[in-house]
Design an enzyme around this catalytic site. Structure first.
Site, PDB file in Angstrom:
ATOM      1  N   LYS A  80       9.233 -10.891  -8.146  1.00 31.41           N
ATOM      2  CA  LYS A  80       8.561 -10.585  -9.413  1.00 31.41           C
ATOM      3  C   LYS A  80       9.552 -10.446 -10.578  1.00 31.41           C
ATOM      4  O   LYS A  80       9.170 -10.028 -11.668  1.00 31.41           O
ATOM      5  CB  LYS A  80       7.719  -9.316  -9.272  1.00 31.41           C
ATOM      6  CG  LYS A  80       6.582  -9.478  -8.248  1.00 31.41           C
ATOM      7  CD  LYS A  80       5.684  -8.248  -8.184  1.00 31.41           C
ATOM      8  CE  LYS A  80       4.655  -8.398  -7.069  1.00 31.41           C
ATOM      9  NZ  LYS A  80       3.289  -8.167  -7.515  1.00 31.41           N
TER      10      LYS A  80
ATOM     11  N   LYS B 291       9.710  -7.867  -3.260  1.00 33.93           N
ATOM     12  CA  LYS B 291       8.927  -7.911  -4.504  1.00 33.93           C
ATOM     13  C   LYS B 291       9.831  -7.818  -5.736  1.00 33.93           C
ATOM     14  O   LYS B 291       9.556  -8.434  -6.759  1.00 33.93           O
ATOM     15  CB  LYS B 291       7.907  -6.755  -4.534  1.00 33.93           C
ATOM     16  CG  LYS B 291       6.729  -7.032  -3.635  1.00 33.93           C
ATOM     17  CD  LYS B 291       5.713  -5.936  -3.642  1.00 33.93           C
ATOM     18  CE  LYS B 291       4.705  -6.215  -2.531  1.00 33.93           C
ATOM     19  NZ  LYS B 291       3.805  -5.127  -2.273  1.00 33.93           N
TER      20      LYS B 291
ATOM     21  N   PHE C  70       5.994  -1.250  -9.170  1.00 34.57           N
ATOM     22  CA  PHE C  70       5.713  -0.300  -8.089  1.00 34.57           C
ATOM     23  C   PHE C  70       5.356  -1.104  -6.841  1.00 34.57           C
ATOM     24  O   PHE C  70       4.803  -2.199  -6.946  1.00 34.57           O
ATOM     25  CB  PHE C  70       4.540   0.627  -8.459  1.00 34.57           C
ATOM     26  CG  PHE C  70       4.986   1.824  -9.239  1.00 34.57           C
ATOM     27  CD1 PHE C  70       5.324   1.717 -10.575  1.00 34.57           C
ATOM     28  CD2 PHE C  70       5.073   3.063  -8.627  1.00 34.57           C
ATOM     29  CE1 PHE C  70       5.766   2.810 -11.294  1.00 34.57           C
ATOM     30  CE2 PHE C  70       5.507   4.177  -9.339  1.00 34.57           C
ATOM     31  CZ  PHE C  70       5.849   4.059 -10.664  1.00 34.57           C
TER      32      PHE C  70
ATOM     33  N   ASN D 184     -10.055  -0.207  -6.404  1.00 37.01           N
ATOM     34  CA  ASN D 184      -9.260   0.525  -5.406  1.00 37.01           C
ATOM     35  C   ASN D 184      -9.194   2.004  -5.789  1.00 37.01           C
ATOM     36  O   ASN D 184      -9.748   2.411  -6.810  1.00 37.01           O
ATOM     37  CB  ASN D 184      -7.862  -0.097  -5.290  1.00 37.01           C
ATOM     38  CG  ASN D 184      -7.137  -0.091  -6.614  1.00 37.01           C
ATOM     39  OD1 ASN D 184      -6.850   0.958  -7.172  1.00 37.01           O
ATOM     40  ND2 ASN D 184      -6.874  -1.273  -7.154  1.00 37.01           N
TER      41      ASN D 184
ATOM     42  N   PRO E  39      -4.306 -12.950 -11.613  1.00 32.66           N
ATOM     43  CA  PRO E  39      -2.951 -13.246 -12.108  1.00 32.66           C
ATOM     44  C   PRO E  39      -2.038 -12.049 -11.853  1.00 32.66           C
ATOM     45  O   PRO E  39      -2.479 -10.904 -11.964  1.00 32.66           O
ATOM     46  CB  PRO E  39      -3.157 -13.469 -13.613  1.00 32.66           C
ATOM     47  CG  PRO E  39      -4.481 -12.886 -13.930  1.00 32.66           C
ATOM     48  CD  PRO E  39      -5.293 -12.878 -12.679  1.00 32.66           C
ATOM     49  N   ASP E  40      -0.788 -12.325 -11.487  1.00 29.74           N
ATOM     50  CA  ASP E  40       0.152 -11.228 -11.247  1.00 29.74           C
ATOM     51  C   ASP E  40       0.789 -10.863 -12.596  1.00 29.74           C
ATOM     52  O   ASP E  40       1.691 -11.544 -13.084  1.00 29.74           O
ATOM     53  CB  ASP E  40       1.207 -11.659 -10.219  1.00 29.74           C
ATOM     54  CG  ASP E  40       1.993 -10.462  -9.718  1.00 29.74           C
ATOM     55  OD1 ASP E  40       2.500  -9.682 -10.548  1.00 29.74           O
ATOM     56  OD2 ASP E  40       2.070 -10.284  -8.492  1.00 29.74           O
ATOM     57  N   ILE E  41       0.274  -9.787 -13.184  1.00 31.76           N
ATOM     58  CA  ILE E  41       0.652  -9.426 -14.565  1.00 31.76           C
ATOM     59  C   ILE E  41       2.159  -9.235 -14.695  1.00 31.76           C
ATOM     60  O   ILE E  41       2.802  -9.804 -15.585  1.00 31.76           O
ATOM     61  CB  ILE E  41      -0.085  -8.135 -14.994  1.00 31.76           C
ATOM     62  CG1 ILE E  41      -1.604  -8.351 -14.916  1.00 31.76           C
ATOM     63  CG2 ILE E  41       0.355  -7.683 -16.387  1.00 31.76           C
ATOM     64  CD1 ILE E  41      -2.433  -7.090 -15.138  1.00 31.76           C
TER      65      ILE E  41
END
Ligand code: C5P
Length: 398
Positions: free
Chosen positions: A341, A337, A323, A210, A305-307
């Site tokens: 998270k 989020k 963020f 990105n 994976p969502d770190i």
């Protein structure tokens, strides 16, 4: 990289013989990585030419409050907002009296009055003028208002007198300027920051990634260092210089970033997840370059994976800041989020705008935590990072 790196400093020059030393100060500030803009009063221009400062800084020198052309380029309010700090060296007795009174009858006093940044004043004058109760009272009042005074040196003066009133040497002024940004509000804290993009290989030559420049994460690393923290920066591929007091771990893929970050946060107090982690990766990376055959091609993708989610769950004592880059319903999506998270705070920005966010030097954001939603107005990523450091320090030190 010194703590002056990327700091925006206005050098104000007022009319005294020591004005010749301002050229050296401008040069040294830039050597330390600062961006410098110069404001000269009328009387300063009797001692040193604006052209000298223009040549040294590569920027036009600002001299007039009421010049429509100059105001159209960068007006006094914009100049005040631009600056992280204003250093006035040399500062005359007259300037200090005006600063104390809050008069705004020239560009320099007006910018000082309009600024919410730090003001540092290095006086220089004849020893008798310095010792006058009027000057001393002005100095005391300015100090009480948080203005830093770099007290003049003792010695032989240009007029032949001996006593206090000589401008401090440029090296001493630069040393002080370096310390201006060292707040110490996070001293003793260990901070881990992820920054930049991750890259997910498709085959040996291609990848998915990105537009993240890493600027926000790197600015946060500098701000945390200035706040006295020890910083580990885990960075995807970017073309930025790492602050030199910071431990840098370079990674490429999301898995690399997860492994490095999981290890680093075990001894950390704060984790800031500023990386733009690739959301998907190719389910099976081709071992050979994929040949161009048909007009269309599909890739089978699986979620990365969502770190930040994994690490916030595994490390409940860690203060975690995420963020959220959104294009619509910014606050609502960011709040979701924050909860999903398990974050302590989230910094949300609108990436549909091209004047802020990805790749831009500026950003505007919302700081959202369980109790608050605070708007962080548009400013440089360096300035925003410092505001975020203060918000984090307030949360973890209360
Ligand atoms: O879900 P979204 O990508 O919008 O969430 C953004 C936040 O989650 C950022 O703090 C980002 O660093 C983090 N993130 C992560 N691992 C991922 C995706 C996002 O740590 N795989």
């Amino acid at each position: 990289m010194s703590s002056l790196s990327q700091k925006r400093i206005i050098l104000g020059i007022t009319g005294g013989i020591a004005a010749y030393k301002s050229a050296e100060i401008a040069r040294r500030l830039q050597d330390q990585g600062a961006e410098v803009r110069v404001i000269m009063t009328d009387s300063a221009q009797e001692f040193i030419r604006p052209l000298t400062l223009q040549a040294l800084t590569g920027k036009p020198v600002h001299t007039d409050l009421l010049d429509p052309k100059a105001e159209a380029a960068m007006g006094h309010i914009e100049l005040a907002r631009w600056a992280d700090a204003i250093l006035v060296a040399p500062a005359t007795a007259n300037f200090m009296a005006a600063l104390n009174q809050g008069t705004a009858n020239d560009l320099l006093t007006t910018v000082c009055l309009a600024s919410s940044g730090k003001i540092i004043v290095a006086p220089a004058m004849n020893q008798a003028m310095w010792s006058q109760p009027a000057s001393q009272e002005n100095i005391e009042c300015l100090k009480q208002r948080g203005i830093a005074i770099l007290e003049p040196d003792n010695g032989i003066q240009a007029c032949g007198d001996i006593g206090p009133g000589r401008l401090q040497q440029p090296e001493a002024i630069i040393e002080h300027m370096g310390s201006v940004f060292d707040s110490g509000i996070l001293s003793g804290k260990q901070v881990v920051i992820t920054a930049g993009p991750t890259r997910e290989a498709i085959d040996p030559v291609r990848y998915i990634s990105n537009h993240s420049s890493g600027k926000m994460g790197y600015a946060l690393a500098s701000a945390m260092l200035d706040a006295g923290a020890s910083v580990t920066l885990i960075s995807g591929p970017v073309s930025l210089q790492c602050p030199d007091r910071c431990e840098l771990i370079s990674v490429v893929s999301t898995d690399d970033m997860l492994a490095a970050t999981a290890q680093a946060v075990t001894k950390a107090d704060i984790f800031i997840s500023a990386a733009a982690v690739a959301d998907y990766r190719v389910t099976e990376v081709a071992s050979q370059k994929i040949k161009k055959k048909s007009d269309k091609m599909s890739l089978n993708l699986s979620k990365t994976p969502d770190i930040v989610s994994i690490l916030s769950k595994d490390n409940p004592k860690l203060f975690v800041v995420g963020f959220a880059a959104e294009t619509d319903r910014v606050e609502a999506y960011a709040r979701k989020k924050l909860e999903q998270k398990h974050l302590n705070a989230i910094i949300a920005n609108d990436v549909s705008r091209n004047d802020i966010g990805f790749n831009s030097d500026d950003n505007e954001a919302l700081w959202i935590d369980a109790n608050n939603c605070k708007a962080l107005s548009k400013k440089s990523k360096t300035q925003l990072a410092r505001e975020i450091a203060v918000l984090i320090a307030n949360e973890i030190n209360h």
